[in-house]
Design a protein around this motif. Structure first.
Motif, PDB file in Angstrom:
ATOM      1  N   SER A  70       0.830  -1.214   0.000  1.00  0.00           N
ATOM      2  CA  SER A  70       0.000   0.000   0.000  1.00  0.00           C
ATOM      3  C   SER A  70       0.860   1.258   0.000  1.00  0.00           C
ATOM      4  O   SER A  70       0.543   2.238  -0.679  1.00  0.00           O
ATOM      5  CB  SER A  70      -0.963  -0.007   1.189  1.00  0.00           C
ATOM      6  OG  SER A  70      -0.264   0.086   2.402  1.00  0.00           O
ATOM      7  N   VAL A  71       1.964   1.240   0.731  1.00  0.00           N
ATOM      8  CA  VAL A  71       2.859   2.403   0.744  1.00  0.00           C
ATOM      9  C   VAL A  71       3.470   2.606  -0.637  1.00  0.00           C
ATOM     10  O   VAL A  71       3.515   3.739  -1.144  1.00  0.00           O
ATOM     11  CB  VAL A  71       3.966   2.220   1.818  1.00  0.00           C
ATOM     12  CG1 VAL A  71       5.072   3.238   1.652  1.00  0.00           C
ATOM     13  CG2 VAL A  71       3.362   2.304   3.210  1.00  0.00           C
ATOM     14  N   LEU A  72       3.930   1.540  -1.255  1.00  0.00           N
ATOM     15  CA  LEU A  72       4.544   1.662  -2.576  1.00  0.00           C
ATOM     16  C   LEU A  72       3.524   2.111  -3.615  1.00  0.00           C
ATOM     17  O   LEU A  72       3.844   2.946  -4.489  1.00  0.00           O
ATOM     18  CB  LEU A  72       5.190   0.339  -2.988  1.00  0.00           C
ATOM     19  CG  LEU A  72       6.083   0.370  -4.217  1.00  0.00           C
ATOM     20  CD1 LEU A  72       7.162   1.450  -4.101  1.00  0.00           C
ATOM     21  CD2 LEU A  72       6.725  -0.988  -4.428  1.00  0.00           C
ATOM     22  N   GLN A  73       2.291   1.623  -3.542  1.00  0.00           N
ATOM     23  CA  GLN A  73       1.257   2.066  -4.478  1.00  0.00           C
ATOM     24  C   GLN A  73       0.981   3.560  -4.312  1.00  0.00           C
ATOM     25  O   GLN A  73       0.821   4.291  -5.289  1.00  0.00           O
ATOM     26  CB  GLN A  73      -0.031   1.269  -4.280  1.00  0.00           C
ATOM     27  CG  GLN A  73       0.026  -0.113  -4.876  1.00  0.00           C
ATOM     28  CD  GLN A  73      -1.235  -0.917  -4.598  1.00  0.00           C
ATOM     29  OE1 GLN A  73      -1.991  -0.608  -3.683  1.00  0.00           O
ATOM     30  NE2 GLN A  73      -1.445  -1.952  -5.383  1.00  0.00           N
ATOM     31  N   VAL A  91      14.119   3.445 -14.273  1.00  0.00           N
ATOM     32  CA  VAL A  91      13.094   3.614 -15.303  1.00  0.00           C
ATOM     33  C   VAL A  91      12.258   2.353 -15.488  1.00  0.00           C
ATOM     34  O   VAL A  91      11.202   2.401 -16.117  1.00  0.00           O
ATOM     35  CB  VAL A  91      13.722   4.043 -16.650  1.00  0.00           C
ATOM     36  CG1 VAL A  91      14.300   5.444 -16.535  1.00  0.00           C
ATOM     37  CG2 VAL A  91      14.775   3.050 -17.088  1.00  0.00           C
ATOM     38  N   THR A  92      12.722   1.238 -14.983  1.00  0.00           N
ATOM     39  CA  THR A  92      11.958  -0.006 -15.101  1.00  0.00           C
ATOM     40  C   THR A  92      11.693  -0.574 -13.708  1.00  0.00           C
ATOM     41  O   THR A  92      12.348  -0.194 -12.734  1.00  0.00           O
ATOM     42  CB  THR A  92      12.712  -1.056 -15.935  1.00  0.00           C
ATOM     43  OG1 THR A  92      13.936  -1.364 -15.286  1.00  0.00           O
ATOM     44  CG2 THR A  92      12.966  -0.558 -17.345  1.00  0.00           C
ATOM     45  N   MET A  93      10.744  -1.495 -13.665  1.00  0.00           N
ATOM     46  CA  MET A  93      10.374  -2.151 -12.412  1.00  0.00           C
ATOM     47  C   MET A  93      10.348  -3.660 -12.661  1.00  0.00           C
ATOM     48  O   MET A  93       9.909  -4.087 -13.734  1.00  0.00           O
ATOM     49  CB  MET A  93       8.983  -1.674 -11.972  1.00  0.00           C
ATOM     50  CG  MET A  93       8.492  -2.273 -10.684  1.00  0.00           C
ATOM     51  SD  MET A  93       6.801  -1.775 -10.263  1.00  0.00           S
ATOM     52  CE  MET A  93       6.963  -0.026 -10.098  1.00  0.00           C
ATOM     53  N   PRO A  94      10.809  -4.448 -11.716  1.00  0.00           N
ATOM     54  CA  PRO A  94      10.731  -5.901 -11.902  1.00  0.00           C
ATOM     55  C   PRO A  94       9.285  -6.345 -12.163  1.00  0.00           C
ATOM     56  O   PRO A  94       8.335  -5.819 -11.568  1.00  0.00           O
ATOM     57  CB  PRO A  94      11.242  -6.462 -10.581  1.00  0.00           C
ATOM     58  CG  PRO A  94      12.088  -5.379 -10.005  1.00  0.00           C
ATOM     59  CD  PRO A  94      11.466  -4.098 -10.460  1.00  0.00           C
ATOM     60  N   ARG A  95       9.141  -7.291 -13.077  1.00  0.00           N
ATOM     61  CA  ARG A  95       7.814  -7.752 -13.482  1.00  0.00           C
ATOM     62  C   ARG A  95       7.008  -8.302 -12.312  1.00  0.00           C
ATOM     63  O   ARG A  95       5.810  -8.029 -12.185  1.00  0.00           O
ATOM     64  CB  ARG A  95       7.932  -8.805 -14.576  1.00  0.00           C
ATOM     65  CG  ARG A  95       6.584  -9.267 -15.115  1.00  0.00           C
ATOM     66  CD  ARG A  95       6.762 -10.333 -16.129  1.00  0.00           C
ATOM     67  NE  ARG A  95       7.876 -11.157 -15.639  1.00  0.00           N
ATOM     68  CZ  ARG A  95       8.360 -12.210 -16.251  1.00  0.00           C
ATOM     69  NH1 ARG A  95       7.884 -12.594 -17.368  1.00  0.00           N
ATOM     70  NH2 ARG A  95       9.343 -12.904 -15.741  1.00  0.00           N
ATOM     71  N   ARG A  98       5.709  -5.394 -10.306  1.00  0.00           N
ATOM     72  CA  ARG A  98       4.656  -4.707 -11.065  1.00  0.00           C
ATOM     73  C   ARG A  98       3.360  -5.512 -11.034  1.00  0.00           C
ATOM     74  O   ARG A  98       2.282  -4.947 -10.799  1.00  0.00           O
ATOM     75  CB  ARG A  98       5.119  -4.500 -12.516  1.00  0.00           C
ATOM     76  CG  ARG A  98       4.115  -3.693 -13.342  1.00  0.00           C
ATOM     77  CD  ARG A  98       4.483  -3.647 -14.803  1.00  0.00           C
ATOM     78  NE  ARG A  98       4.363  -5.023 -15.337  1.00  0.00           N
ATOM     79  CZ  ARG A  98       5.274  -5.627 -16.089  1.00  0.00           C
ATOM     80  NH1 ARG A  98       6.376  -5.005 -16.425  1.00  0.00           N
ATOM     81  NH2 ARG A  98       5.085  -6.846 -16.532  1.00  0.00           N
ATOM     82  N   ASP A  99       3.465  -6.825 -11.261  1.00  0.00           N
ATOM     83  CA  ASP A  99       2.259  -7.663 -11.236  1.00  0.00           C
ATOM     84  C   ASP A  99       1.607  -7.667  -9.864  1.00  0.00           C
ATOM     85  O   ASP A  99       0.388  -7.630  -9.741  1.00  0.00           O
ATOM     86  CB  ASP A  99       2.602  -9.101 -11.641  1.00  0.00           C
ATOM     87  CG  ASP A  99       2.935  -9.226 -13.124  1.00  0.00           C
ATOM     88  OD1 ASP A  99       2.673  -8.260 -13.879  1.00  0.00           O
ATOM     89  OD2 ASP A  99       3.462 -10.278 -13.509  1.00  0.00           O
ATOM     90  N   ARG A 100       2.411  -7.712  -8.833  1.00  0.00           N
ATOM     91  CA  ARG A 100       1.854  -7.720  -7.478  1.00  0.00           C
ATOM     92  C   ARG A 100       1.138  -6.411  -7.157  1.00  0.00           C
ATOM     93  O   ARG A 100       0.067  -6.402  -6.548  1.00  0.00           O
ATOM     94  CB  ARG A 100       2.956  -7.981  -6.464  1.00  0.00           C
ATOM     95  CG  ARG A 100       2.429  -8.127  -5.070  1.00  0.00           C
ATOM     96  CD  ARG A 100       3.423  -8.771  -4.168  1.00  0.00           C
ATOM     97  NE  ARG A 100       2.793  -9.066  -2.918  1.00  0.00           N
ATOM     98  CZ  ARG A 100       2.872 -10.212  -2.301  1.00  0.00           C
ATOM     99  NH1 ARG A 100       3.573 -11.185  -2.811  1.00  0.00           N
ATOM    100  NH2 ARG A 100       2.265 -10.398  -1.155  1.00  0.00           N
ATOM    101  N   LEU A 101       1.731  -5.297  -7.579  1.00  0.00           N
ATOM    102  CA  LEU A 101       1.107  -3.998  -7.345  1.00  0.00           C
ATOM    103  C   LEU A 101      -0.156  -3.813  -8.166  1.00  0.00           C
ATOM    104  O   LEU A 101      -1.072  -3.084  -7.769  1.00  0.00           O
ATOM    105  CB  LEU A 101       2.104  -2.867  -7.621  1.00  0.00           C
ATOM    106  CG  LEU A 101       3.268  -2.769  -6.638  1.00  0.00           C
ATOM    107  CD1 LEU A 101       4.257  -1.719  -7.105  1.00  0.00           C
ATOM    108  CD2 LEU A 101       2.773  -2.464  -5.238  1.00  0.00           C
TER     109      LEU A 101
END
Length: 106
Positions: A70-73, A91-95, A98-101
């Motif tokens: 929730s904090v990261l979102q 500039v990128t985020m681990p997949r 990203r999927d979890r968020l």
């Protein structure tokens, strides 16, 4: 806070006809031979305690992960924070993250 010990029939004193040796054996487990059933029960109880501890730790971990998500979102919804990340070279985020968020569990 001390827990009260319920008084029940399981606190009865053994009869005297068993003699003092049986009382000594009941109080000193080292004097008794361990039966296979007693050893199996001990192993079962230790394994049960280990698994209960593991479940408590997993629940704690899930709660911490929910807070972090929730904090990261919230941070990623702030354009200034995202711009700062990009300026720093992120500039990128681990997949998986990203999927979890995004609510997708892989």
């Amino acid at each position: 806070m001390a827990r009260a010990i319920p008084v029940g029939q399981n606190l009865a004193v053994p009869a005297d006809d068993q003699g003092p040796a049986s009382l000594r054996d009941d109080r000193c487990p080292a004097n008794r031979k361990s039966t296979p059933e007693a050893r199996a029960r001990k192993v079962f109880m230790l394994e049960r305690a280990r698994q209960q501890t593991l479940l408590r730790r997993m629940d704690s971990f899930r709660a911490e992960m929910a807070v972090l998500e929730s904090v990261l979102q919230e941070l990623l919804s702030d354009p200034a924070f995202v711009a700062m990340l990009r300026r720093q070279g992120f500039v990128t985020m681990p997949r998986l993250l990203r999927d979890r968020l995004n609510g997708r569990n892989s």
